[in-house]
Design an enzyme around this catalytic site. Sequence first.
Site, PDB file in Angstrom:
ATOM      1  N   HIS A 107      41.142  37.930  43.049  1.00 28.42           N
ATOM      2  CA  HIS A 107      42.251  38.071  43.993  1.00 28.42           C
ATOM      3  C   HIS A 107      42.014  39.194  44.995  1.00 28.42           C
ATOM      4  O   HIS A 107      41.132  40.046  44.825  1.00 28.42           O
ATOM      5  CB  HIS A 107      43.546  38.335  43.225  1.00 28.42           C
ATOM      6  N   ARG A 158      49.535  38.278  42.331  1.00 29.64           N
ATOM      7  CA  ARG A 158      48.412  38.688  43.181  1.00 29.64           C
ATOM      8  C   ARG A 158      47.353  37.608  43.222  1.00 29.64           C
ATOM      9  O   ARG A 158      46.666  37.427  44.235  1.00 29.64           O
ATOM     10  CB  ARG A 158      47.836  40.022  42.697  1.00 29.64           C
ATOM     11  N   GLU A 185      44.845  38.574  33.627  1.00 28.97           N
ATOM     12  CA  GLU A 185      43.947  39.702  33.426  1.00 28.97           C
ATOM     13  C   GLU A 185      44.024  40.179  31.972  1.00 28.97           C
ATOM     14  O   GLU A 185      45.017  39.918  31.271  1.00 28.97           O
ATOM     15  CB  GLU A 185      44.321  40.833  34.381  1.00 28.97           C
ATOM     16  N   HIS A 279      41.165  37.273  37.835  1.00 24.99           N
ATOM     17  CA  HIS A 279      41.119  38.731  37.729  1.00 24.99           C
ATOM     18  C   HIS A 279      39.749  39.135  37.188  1.00 24.99           C
ATOM     19  O   HIS A 279      39.081  38.366  36.494  1.00 24.99           O
ATOM     20  CB  HIS A 279      42.242  39.196  36.809  1.00 24.99           C
TER      21      HIS A 279
END
Length: 397
Positions: A107, A158, A185, A279
């Site tokens: 991202h 994100r 993540e 992520h």
Amino acid sequence: QTLYRFLSFSTDFVAERGCTFGISYTTNTVKKDRKMLTRIPNQKWLLTLVADKCKGGSFPLRNVRSFRNSVGCINSSSTSREEGKDQDTKFTSINRETPYTLCFLRHGQSTWNRDNRFIGWTDTPLTEDGVLEARVAGQMLANSGILFDEVHTSLLRRSIRTVNMVLMEMGQEYIPVHKHWRLNERSYGDLVGSNKKETVMEYGVDQVKRWRRSFDEPPPPMAPDHEYHPAKDPRYRNLLDVIPDSESLLDTSKRSRVYWEETITPSLKKGKTVLIVGHENNLRSLLMRLEDIPPQDIINLSLPRAVPLAYRLDENFKPLDRPDGKLDEATGFLRGEWIGGDDAVAEILDRDHKQVYDTTIQKNLEYEKSNRSWGEWSNLVNADSNQDPPGKGEAAA
């Protein structure tokens, strides 16, 4: 960006009133007297902005005209009825001009990336620079000629917002986007919210690097009453039994492996071209598996934000060698091709390393680039577009 700031200010009105959404619907028609909306290339872009403000970036957007046949439906847990009619039918990919079948993308810059803080499952939004990074990534992919059949991402905005920006730049807002917590993540446990460089100064470079990059050493666990514990987030209300208090890369790889085997591999088997937006550590867990990177070496693999990494896979879904027959120069581990070029990636990774570990540098290196113009970001795109992407026939040769 002026339009973005205007809409951002306007949607604060919605957020301040505590509105949350489960599903939103868009229509392809706009009343003539709403002249402002006609300037927006895709109404999902506006809904995404509202979702960001209301901390609801993970809700599915459904197009009213397409709802019955699920074309363009963004869905976190199911495929369309049409896809389920004949699971054995060979899929015809729209990616006809390039040999790539799988692409990874981290991202764009979020607020805590900018502030050099441990993030984990905390749902930090993209900064304005993060929006630009995502758009540049989309332009790089558009220039490469690659087209995707579907996208997979996490439940964190994100990453979701990066997907939306990328697809907008590529003109591919119509393809399915699947969201799942297994692509979140890794959990940084009790480190979440802490400044990375201050943590290095307290615990030392070696310890922090093991927490961030080693295979099987998790950070200290997060207490149930931690300010940023994911259990407080309503999107995980049905996942309370699987929310981690802390994770090593080994822990992260266990959940990402399930998603890879149950969702990604079947799509690749059908002949689909797949984009995974995620992520750094979750992508590292997938790349470790894909590239057969040994546990003792994975500590040395880092990934840049918003630079696409494209792969050509063989019949066993293992990476084919790059055209030059070498591993990438930026990390020394990968057979994928950085669409932005190895040199650009190496420069980004060097900056990111200094931002965390070099305690002689007191300034925040993320802020040094915060005033870049769209033109400066586009230099990376223009440099990359000078190289023609290889064709299918060239790859086979």
